[in-house]
Design a protein around this motif. Structure first.
Motif, PDB file in Angstrom:
ATOM      1  N   MET A   1      51.817  39.947   5.549  1.00 42.64           N
ATOM      2  CA  MET A   1      50.317  40.204   6.577  1.00 42.64           C
ATOM      3  C   MET A   1      49.243  39.855   5.781  1.00 42.64           C
ATOM      4  O   MET A   1      48.966  40.321   4.434  1.00 42.64           O
ATOM      5  CB  MET A   1      50.643  41.376   7.735  1.00 42.64           C
ATOM      6  CG  MET A   1      51.497  41.662   8.272  1.00 42.64           C
ATOM      7  SD  MET A   1      51.984  42.978   9.631  1.00 42.64           S
ATOM      8  CE  MET A   1      53.205  43.981   8.412  1.00 42.64           C
ATOM      9  N   GLU A   2      47.551  39.554   6.679  1.00 41.21           N
ATOM     10  CA  GLU A   2      46.929  39.658   6.421  1.00 41.21           C
ATOM     11  C   GLU A   2      45.949  40.601   6.615  1.00 41.21           C
ATOM     12  O   GLU A   2      45.558  40.270   8.009  1.00 41.21           O
ATOM     13  CB  GLU A   2      46.083  38.442   5.659  1.00 41.21           C
ATOM     14  CG  GLU A   2      44.945  37.574   5.787  1.00 41.21           C
ATOM     15  CD  GLU A   2      44.872  35.718   6.284  1.00 41.21           C
ATOM     16  OE1 GLU A   2      43.412  36.174   6.470  1.00 41.21           O
ATOM     17  OE2 GLU A   2      45.917  35.545   5.937  1.00 41.21           O
ATOM     18  N   LYS A   3      44.714  41.188   5.851  1.00 39.12           N
ATOM     19  CA  LYS A   3      43.925  41.903   6.641  1.00 39.12           C
ATOM     20  C   LYS A   3      43.272  40.627   6.663  1.00 39.12           C
ATOM     21  O   LYS A   3      42.032  40.433   6.634  1.00 39.12           O
ATOM     22  CB  LYS A   3      43.629  42.931   5.373  1.00 39.12           C
ATOM     23  CG  LYS A   3      42.347  43.479   6.454  1.00 39.12           C
ATOM     24  CD  LYS A   3      41.946  44.875   5.638  1.00 39.12           C
ATOM     25  CE  LYS A   3      40.866  45.183   5.698  1.00 39.12           C
ATOM     26  NZ  LYS A   3      40.192  46.462   4.446  1.00 39.12           N
ATOM     27  N   LEU A   4      42.668  40.783   8.213  1.00 34.63           N
ATOM     28  CA  LEU A   4      41.215  39.922   8.794  1.00 34.63           C
ATOM     29  C   LEU A   4      39.931  40.467   8.518  1.00 34.63           C
ATOM     30  O   LEU A   4      39.719  42.147   8.876  1.00 34.63           O
ATOM     31  CB  LEU A   4      41.430  39.730  10.480  1.00 34.63           C
ATOM     32  CG  LEU A   4      42.942  39.016  10.486  1.00 34.63           C
ATOM     33  CD1 LEU A   4      43.597  38.744  11.547  1.00 34.63           C
ATOM     34  CD2 LEU A   4      43.431  37.947   9.792  1.00 34.63           C
ATOM     35  N   ASP A   5      38.906  39.856   8.520  1.00 36.96           N
ATOM     36  CA  ASP A   5      37.360  41.043   8.556  1.00 36.96           C
ATOM     37  C   ASP A   5      37.112  40.968  10.016  1.00 36.96           C
ATOM     38  O   ASP A   5      37.702  40.351  10.928  1.00 36.96           O
ATOM     39  CB  ASP A   5      36.711  39.429   8.210  1.00 36.96           C
ATOM     40  CG  ASP A   5      36.655  39.207   6.464  1.00 36.96           C
ATOM     41  OD1 ASP A   5      37.257  41.064   6.558  1.00 36.96           O
ATOM     42  OD2 ASP A   5      36.273  38.010   5.871  1.00 36.96           O
ATOM     43  N   ILE A   6      37.079  42.753  10.111  1.00 35.94           N
ATOM     44  CA  ILE A   6      36.150  42.469  12.028  1.00 35.94           C
ATOM     45  C   ILE A   6      35.009  41.881  11.986  1.00 35.94           C
ATOM     46  O   ILE A   6      33.825  42.091  10.933  1.00 35.94           O
ATOM     47  CB  ILE A   6      37.168  44.053  11.786  1.00 35.94           C
ATOM     48  CG1 ILE A   6      37.841  44.238  11.891  1.00 35.94           C
ATOM     49  CG2 ILE A   6      36.011  45.260  13.450  1.00 35.94           C
ATOM     50  CD1 ILE A   6      37.991  45.952  11.825  1.00 35.94           C
ATOM     51  N   VAL A   7      34.777  41.735  12.867  1.00 38.23           N
ATOM     52  CA  VAL A   7      33.422  41.007  13.080  1.00 38.23           C
ATOM     53  C   VAL A   7      32.158  42.275  13.963  1.00 38.23           C
ATOM     54  O   VAL A   7      33.400  43.184  14.752  1.00 38.23           O
ATOM     55  CB  VAL A   7      33.666  39.904  14.601  1.00 38.23           C
ATOM     56  CG1 VAL A   7      32.128  38.892  15.053  1.00 38.23           C
ATOM     57  CG2 VAL A   7      34.423  38.771  14.305  1.00 38.23           C
ATOM     58  N   LEU A   8      31.055  42.268  13.091  1.00 44.14           N
ATOM     59  CA  LEU A   8      30.486  43.229  13.713  1.00 44.14           C
ATOM     60  C   LEU A   8      29.292  42.627  14.814  1.00 44.14           C
ATOM     61  O   LEU A   8      28.637  41.607  14.494  1.00 44.14           O
ATOM     62  CB  LEU A   8      29.438  44.172  12.629  1.00 44.14           C
ATOM     63  CG  LEU A   8      30.393  44.447  11.401  1.00 44.14           C
ATOM     64  CD1 LEU A   8      29.778  45.071  10.644  1.00 44.14           C
ATOM     65  CD2 LEU A   8      31.719  45.371  11.802  1.00 44.14           C
ATOM     66  N   ASP A  41      44.926  49.918   9.001  1.00 40.54           N
ATOM     67  CA  ASP A  41      43.620  49.790   8.254  1.00 40.54           C
ATOM     68  C   ASP A  41      42.376  49.831   7.911  1.00 40.54           C
ATOM     69  O   ASP A  41      41.819  51.002   7.559  1.00 40.54           O
ATOM     70  CB  ASP A  41      43.815  48.158   7.069  1.00 40.54           C
ATOM     71  CG  ASP A  41      43.793  48.401   6.195  1.00 40.54           C
ATOM     72  OD1 ASP A  41      43.292  48.890   5.267  1.00 40.54           O
ATOM     73  OD2 ASP A  41      41.964  47.572   6.216  1.00 40.54           O
ATOM     74  N   ALA A  42      42.497  50.147   9.381  1.00 42.98           N
ATOM     75  CA  ALA A  42      40.378  50.057   9.593  1.00 42.98           C
ATOM     76  C   ALA A  42      39.898  51.532  10.058  1.00 42.98           C
ATOM     77  O   ALA A  42      38.923  52.276   8.480  1.00 42.98           O
ATOM     78  CB  ALA A  42      40.174  49.495  10.863  1.00 42.98           C
ATOM     79  N   PRO A  43      41.138  52.786  10.073  1.00 41.23           N
ATOM     80  CA  PRO A  43      41.598  52.658  10.834  1.00 41.23           C
ATOM     81  C   PRO A  43      41.505  52.814  12.677  1.00 41.23           C
ATOM     82  O   PRO A  43      40.604  53.164  13.017  1.00 41.23           O
ATOM     83  CB  PRO A  43      43.018  53.896  11.000  1.00 41.23           C
ATOM     84  CG  PRO A  43      41.324  55.091  10.685  1.00 41.23           C
ATOM     85  CD  PRO A  43      40.296  53.836   9.376  1.00 41.23           C
ATOM     86  N   GLY A  44      42.073  52.687  13.285  1.00 41.42           N
ATOM     87  CA  GLY A  44      42.096  52.224  14.880  1.00 41.42           C
ATOM     88  C   GLY A  44      42.979  51.726  15.717  1.00 41.42           C
ATOM     89  O   GLY A  44      44.221  52.287  15.275  1.00 41.42           O
TER      90      GLY A  44
END
Length: 170
Positions: A1-8, A41-44
């Motif tokens: 699994m890959e951690k994706l960048d969260i768009v702000l 991971d964020a966590p959310g």
């Protein structure tokens, strides 16, 4: 699994209406796994595809205490809603900002699961709030859009200030 960048916020993609997922395939399956990994991971407790720069109608949610009740919904839609609840919401695309939002407390949602099978189920309380919040993202709407003009302006000013301070620290 890959951690994706969260768009702000204010990234334009957060304001676009997403296109329906045409078919379930390996790319969508991998995206679902990566979105769950990123969300935890964020966590959310929820994440919509446009929050990871994918303009398709896909959300993942898990409101359980132990992160053991993952729900992936493809092309979700709310077909009924009732009741009323006020809940303090936050958003991974607006980190550090929280506000009380009024929403229906009970929903009936329809979509497809990660196997491409049709699903329909009822949700209430936090799960209903989370699903509505994520579906809003698919429609180019943020939780702050549910606030009065003054509260929305204050929340976005606070976000800009927090984001500016964090940028200066790095």
């Amino acid at each position: 699994m890959e951690k994706l960048d969260i768009v702000l916020y204010p990234e334009q993609g957060l304001r676009e209406v997403c296109t329906p997922v045409a078919e379930m395939n390996d790319d969508i399956d991998k995206l679902i796994d990566d979105m769950f990994y990123t969300m935890y991971d964020a966590p959310g407790i929820g994440l919509a595809a446009p929050q990871v720069a994918v303009q398709e109608r896909l959300i993942v949610v898990d409101v359980s205490e132990k992160n053991n009740q993952p729900i992936a919904l493809i092309n979700p839609e709310i077909i009924q809603s009732s009741g009323h609840i006020t809940w303090e919401e936050g958003c991974l695309s607006l980190p550090g900002i929280y506000a009380k939002v009024n929403r229906p407390s009970h929903i009936l949602v329809r979509g497809m699961d990660r196997d491409g099978k049709p699903v329909e189920f009822e949700a209430d309380e936090l799960l209903a709030i989370c699903i509505q919040h994520e579906i809003d993202h698919l429609n180019g709407k943020l939780f702050v859009d549910h606030l009065s003009g003054l509260k929305r302006t204050r929340a976005l000013q606070k976000f800009r200030k927090l984001h500016q301070e964090q940028t200066q620290e790095h």
